[in-house]
Design an enzyme around this catalytic site. Structure first.
Site, PDB file in Angstrom:
ATOM      1  N   HIS A   1       7.358   7.850  -0.873  1.00 31.92           N
ATOM      2  CA  HIS A   1       6.797   7.371   0.467  1.00 31.92           C
ATOM      3  C   HIS A   1       6.270   5.932   0.064  1.00 31.92           C
ATOM      4  O   HIS A   1       5.186   5.813  -0.640  1.00 31.92           O
ATOM      5  CB  HIS A   1       5.868   8.401   1.226  1.00 31.92           C
ATOM      6  CG  HIS A   1       6.658   9.571   1.691  1.00 31.92           C
ATOM      7  ND1 HIS A   1       6.261  10.766   1.451  1.00 31.92           N
ATOM      8  CD2 HIS A   1       7.970  10.104   2.207  1.00 31.92           C
ATOM      9  CE1 HIS A   1       6.760  11.816   1.988  1.00 31.92           C
ATOM     10  NE2 HIS A   1       7.959  11.042   2.599  1.00 31.92           N
TER      11      HIS A   1
ATOM     12  N   HIS B   1       2.793  12.299  -4.795  1.00 33.10           N
ATOM     13  CA  HIS B   1       2.511  11.940  -3.441  1.00 33.10           C
ATOM     14  C   HIS B   1       1.251  11.832  -3.055  1.00 33.10           C
ATOM     15  O   HIS B   1       0.303  12.212  -4.145  1.00 33.10           O
ATOM     16  CB  HIS B   1       3.147  12.921  -2.640  1.00 33.10           C
ATOM     17  CG  HIS B   1       4.769  13.146  -2.702  1.00 33.10           C
ATOM     18  ND1 HIS B   1       5.553  12.664  -1.409  1.00 33.10           N
ATOM     19  CD2 HIS B   1       5.481  13.478  -3.439  1.00 33.10           C
ATOM     20  CE1 HIS B   1       6.690  12.721  -1.697  1.00 33.10           C
ATOM     21  NE2 HIS B   1       6.889  13.391  -3.004  1.00 33.10           N
TER      22      HIS B   1
ATOM     23  N   GLU C   1       0.723  16.568  -4.982  1.00 33.04           N
ATOM     24  CA  GLU C   1      -0.081  15.563  -4.053  1.00 33.04           C
ATOM     25  C   GLU C   1      -1.502  15.338  -4.897  1.00 33.04           C
ATOM     26  O   GLU C   1      -2.017  16.092  -5.275  1.00 33.04           O
ATOM     27  CB  GLU C   1      -0.455  16.465  -2.818  1.00 33.04           C
ATOM     28  CG  GLU C   1       0.813  16.830  -2.118  1.00 33.04           C
ATOM     29  CD  GLU C   1       1.337  15.675  -1.148  1.00 33.04           C
ATOM     30  OE1 GLU C   1       0.703  14.810  -1.105  1.00 33.04           O
ATOM     31  OE2 GLU C   1       2.461  15.903  -0.688  1.00 33.04           O
TER      32      GLU C   1
END
Length: 387
Positions: free
Chosen positions: A38, A139, A221
């Site tokens: 992303h 992420h 994450e």
């Protein structure tokens, strides 16, 4: 440095390959890290550059680094979405979420190759070229290690484990326990989570890797703040450094590894490895027929090597804290002869028996019919003729 493709805007997707023999195929497990899936989550991009530098600077001085370089083919893609990074937004230049752009196991989405984004196609082509044992994508937005499945068939939010749930939980825990504070999470027990239990997604890269790429992938994450101040990056690197190294080293320190060969000169055979009770097979490489089957420590496993045209071979292993090596050797003459016999007297045996029984029953019926006709003829001679 190799480019596996280009972004929508033509930016090369650069991969750093780190190995004692870069550019050469070896009978070793391959691991990949992917960052910046992303565009607005750049921490992984920065940490992977730190990781590459750390490994190159500490080879032969740091035991863990030396273990990785000597025994693993490591690939690092710092940015899968350079256009999104430049635009400072989640999607790519076409504003498509790349972590929803892969083929899905439950729904007919992203099945049209021409509609997929160039970044997605590059990843898929990369995995067709290199057989990765495991991988992880980095992420931001939370601090937790996520593992498959990421979605459910009815789209409900619930724990939905894949066939390799046990080893995935172990891999996620390796990262979480080595991290500065991930395992202390109050939101996620042990700092790990099943994706579908957290929030279901579809078309994700993690599940696609496992199903279609034969690769065990985690989604990591690594920062609550998606775009933290630059002066926090060194702290985030220190928090994640040991975790990143430990996860890569796991592909050689756990599970069962080996090769599938012939007894006449050790020629590699195109085979696969199956584990009793786990509905997931791992293919051996084409060039060396080496396999790397990750399994959680502390278990007893029945391992079977399957080679077309040969009788399968099975052994039982017990895994403690470290992995083990098992080579499967097939004798071309003996194994093929017995395999032919098993083919004839295996599935075909029932057919042959049924045919024999059918012929025998037909014979009995015919004999009984002929006997009845003779009896009727004899009885007819004794009766008066009626005109």
């Amino acid at each position: 440095m190799i480019s596996i493709g280009e972004s929508v805007n033509g930016v090369p997707l650069w991969v750093i390959e780190i190995s004692d023999k870069p550019g050469e195929e070896e009978p070793e497990p391959a691991f990949k890290y992917i960052g910046n899936v992303h565009g607005d989550e750049p921490v992984g991009r920065e940490l992977l550059m730190h990781l590459a530098n750390w490994i190159c600077d500490n080879f032969l001085t740091d035991p863990m680094v030396t273990l990785i370089v000597d025994n693993v083919h490591l690939h690092i893609l710092p940015s899968m979405n350079p256009d999104g990074f430049s635009l400072r937004r989640r999607g790519n230049a076409n504003n498509i979420d790349l972590n929803r752009d892969f083929p899905d196991q439950f729904f007919n989405m992203n099945d049209d190759v021409d509609v997929r984004q160039p970044e997605t196609r590059a990843i898929m082509k990369w995995l067709r070229k290199i057989h990765f044992t495991a991988s992880a994508s980095l992420h931001g937005g939370a601090v937790v290690a996520n593992y498959p499945w990421d979605g459910t068939q009815d789209k409900r939010r619930m724990y939905f484990g894949c066939p390799d749930d046990k080893i995935f939980r172990f891999l996620a825990s390796v990262y979480s326990r080595s991290h500065y504070n991930m395992s202390l999470s109050k939101e996620f027990e042990g700092g790990i989570t099943n994706g579908a239990s957290w929030y279901p997604i579809y078309g994700g890269m993690q599940d696609w890797n496992y199903i279609y790429g034969g690769c065990l992938e985690l989604t990591l994450e690594i920062s609550d703040n998606k775009w933290p101040p630059a002066n926090e990056l060194l702290t985030l690197w220190e928090y994640n450094k040991k975790s990143m190294l430990d996860l890569v080293a796991t592909v050689v320190q756990t599970g069962v590894h080996g090769r599938i060969l012939t007894s006449d000169g050790g020629k590699p055979l195109p085979g696969s490895i199956a584990i009793n009770g786990i509905d997931y097979t791992v293919k051996a490489s084409t060039a060396f027929a080496d396999y790397h089957r990750l399994l959680a420590p502390g278990g007893r496993y029945e391992v079977t090597a399957i080679v077309p045209g040969y009788k399968s071979k099975t052994t039982v292993i017990s895994l403690e804290e470290s992995g083990t090596n098992v080579d499967f050797i097939f004798d071309p003459e003996v194994d093929r002869r017995w395999d032919s016999i098993s083919i004839i007297w295996g599935p075909r045996l029932e057919v042959y028996l049924l045919m024999i029984v059918a012929v025998f029953l037909l014979f009995l019926c015919r004999r009984r019919t002929i006997s009845r006709l003779k009896q009727r003829q004899l009885a007819g001679l004794k009766r008066p003729v009626v005109v």
